[in-house]
Write a protein that holds these residues in place. Structure first.
Motif, PDB file in Angstrom:
ATOM      1  N   ASP A 326       0.835  -1.216   0.000  1.00 22.70           N
ATOM      2  CA  ASP A 326       0.000   0.000   0.000  1.00 22.70           C
ATOM      3  C   ASP A 326       0.867   1.262   0.000  1.00 22.70           C
ATOM      4  O   ASP A 326       0.741   2.136   0.855  1.00 22.70           O
ATOM      5  CB  ASP A 326      -0.947   0.006   1.203  1.00 22.70           C
ATOM      6  N   ASP A 328       0.740   3.738  -1.815  1.00 22.41           N
ATOM      7  CA  ASP A 328       0.007   4.986  -2.055  1.00 22.41           C
ATOM      8  C   ASP A 328      -0.474   5.628  -0.761  1.00 22.41           C
ATOM      9  O   ASP A 328      -0.695   6.843  -0.709  1.00 22.41           O
ATOM     10  CB  ASP A 328      -1.210   4.704  -2.953  1.00 22.41           C
ATOM     11  N   THR A 370       0.114  -1.533  -4.606  1.00 21.34           N
ATOM     12  CA  THR A 370      -0.812  -0.421  -4.448  1.00 21.34           C
ATOM     13  C   THR A 370      -2.149  -0.795  -5.069  1.00 21.34           C
ATOM     14  O   THR A 370      -2.210  -1.558  -6.052  1.00 21.34           O
ATOM     15  CB  THR A 370      -0.271   0.864  -5.100  1.00 21.34           C
TER      16      THR A 370
END
Length: 473
Positions: A326, A328, A370
């Motif tokens: 993750d 982002d 992501t």
């Protein structure tokens, strides 16, 4: 009053006072005065007290000579090996000692190579799972003190010492050392013992995947080694798995090619796609197929700053992937501050420099995931930081059929052994996925897997439409 005059004692009387009684021989004749008696009586310096001082000096010299001789003898006859808790062999050796202790408890015989230890320490490993459950494992190892080992016929003294006055600044654990002492002729047994301890530790991880997490500025194994997942068990769109696997194998085979051209030997991968598509599962399976470990790095961890990030990425364990999930969401808050004012998050510029800056390390493979690739800064995904991007998307009709066949093919889960019925249901599922995709609805591989786990084949196909969702592009 008349003054007192000193009394004069004749020499004969004085001699009789201080001299020991004469010793008679067997015939009754008195033996001649010994050398010691002559020295004591005829030496005026000894009688004045110098003799006692000389005797004390002589005894001290003899004592120091004995100590020096013993030390020299120990140096020539004994050999010592020191292992501190910063070395990987430290945990291997303690585990080996614990294993020998277990063997003796099982055999209950003195034929075992281990002398039972009566000073033990406990090491507790706690594993927290995502569903909220946890488990604790206890391991008894030799505690601080002196122990003895008989290994291949040679006795060894094992001394474990703990320095309580100085602690590791990051982990807060005390410094410890284990010292092994044996005869110099048996020094070759040190290498054999350590090799046996290493093999014992590796045997517990053989065929398994080890997950490492950051502990301060160190990487430590998290929980017990896990069973490797077969790469073919992760069903991706045609060509995706083969493309990533081919690229990473090519990279691992071209170390010298990078060195000859002065290119930093590192590789970055970005897997993007909706949740539940199999990004993390594919990375785990790929690591297992290549016999690599995984180092999970959480950029939002409290206390992780730019300098610690540099150190972690530059000192990742050999043959391991660094996994950052993750990506982002890692920099929504560029700087997070704890109550004591300590910066607890890396900066975006610091992360970029750690990936390919001057201070970045080499011989490194990084995987990032992501769910929203469109939110990533172009500076992060440029070549050199991300060398290969792969879309891990929702289930296609072909993926759904492959997964269905692996769950239900060749068994009686449909209520009969008729293979044709399984094939018909598989084709029906593929058609349903195709129809829903035309309407803009998708289903993740994780949702399909959960559906197949809970239901029989007919029920799974009949109820699968309830799990399709509309994906926002």
């Amino acid at each position: 009053m008349s003054s007192l005059n000193p009394v004069s004692i004749p020499p004969e009387v004085a001699l009789n006072v201080v001299s020991p009684a004469p010793i008679a021989d067997a015939g009754g004749a008195v033996a001649a005065p010994s050398f010691l008696k002559s020295f004591l009586n005829d030496n005026p310096y000894f009688q004045a007290g110098f003799g006692l001082m000389t005797l004390g000096v002589g005894l001290t010299a003899m004592r120091q000579g004995l100590v020096l001789g013993t030390t020299a003898l120990r140096r020539r006859m004994l050999v010592t090996l020191e292992i501190n808790n910063k070395d990987k062999a430290y945990e291997w050796f303690l585990a080996w000692m614990a294993n020998q202790n277990v063997l003796q408890a099982q055999r209950r015989t003195m034929l075992t190579p281990w002398a039972r230890s009566h000073q033990l320490s406990v090491e507790t490993t706690v594993e927290h799972r995502k569903n909220g459950s946890s488990s604790a494992l206890f391991k008894l190892v030799a505690g601080p003190g002196t122990h003895y080992v008989k290994y291949k016929g040679a006795w060894m003294q094992v001394k474990r010492e703990r320095e309580t006055r100085s602690m590791h600044l990051v982990s807060g654990t005390p410094w410890e050392t284990v010292t092994l002492t044996t005869l110099s002729r048996d020094r070759k047994l040190f290498s054999e013992l350590l090799s046996e301890a290493r093999d014992l530790a590796m045997r517990g991880q053989e065929g398994k995947l080890v997950i490492h997490t950051a502990w301060g500025i160190e990487w430590r194994p998290f929980g017990l080694p896990r069973q490797k997942r077969p790469l073919q068990s992760v069903v991706l769109a045609p060509g995706v798995s083969e493309s990533v696997e081919r690229d990473i194998k090519s990279f691992l085979e071209r170390r010298q090619w990078y060195a000859d051209r002065g290119i930093p030997y590192r590789r970055g991968y970005l897997l993007h796609g909706p949740p539940g598509s199999g990004k993390t599962s594919f990375i785990q399976a790929l690591a297992g197929s290549l016999s690599y470990d995984i180092c999970v790095l959480n950029l939002s961890e409290r206390g992780l700053a730019d300098d610690k990030l540099f150190h972690l990425l530059s000192n990742a364990p050999e043959r391991s992937f660094v996994l950052i999930e993750d990506i982002d969401a890692a920099f929504n808050k560029r700087v997070q501050t704890s109550e004591d004012g300590y910066q607890s998050s890396v900066t975006f510029s610091g992360f970029l420099n750690a990936l390919d800056g001057v201070a970045s390390g080499e011989e490194r493979i990084i995987f990032m995931t992501t769910n929203h690739v469109e939110k990533l800064d172009p500076a992060l995904i440029r070549p050199g930081r991300v060398d290969l991007m792969a879309l891990i998307d929702d289930a296609t009709p072909e993926q759904a059929r492959i997964l269905f066949d692996r769950f239900y093919g060749g068994n009686d889960s449909v209520g009969s052994n008729i293979t044709g019925e399984v094939e018909a249901l598989s084709r029906r599922l593929g058609d349903i996925v195709q129809e829903e995709m035309r309407d803009g609805k998708r289903i993740s591989m994780a949702a399909l897997q959960g559906l197949f786990i809970r239901n029989e084949a007919r029920d799974a196909v009949a109820t699968c439409r309830d799990f399709f969702v509309v994906r926002r592009t």
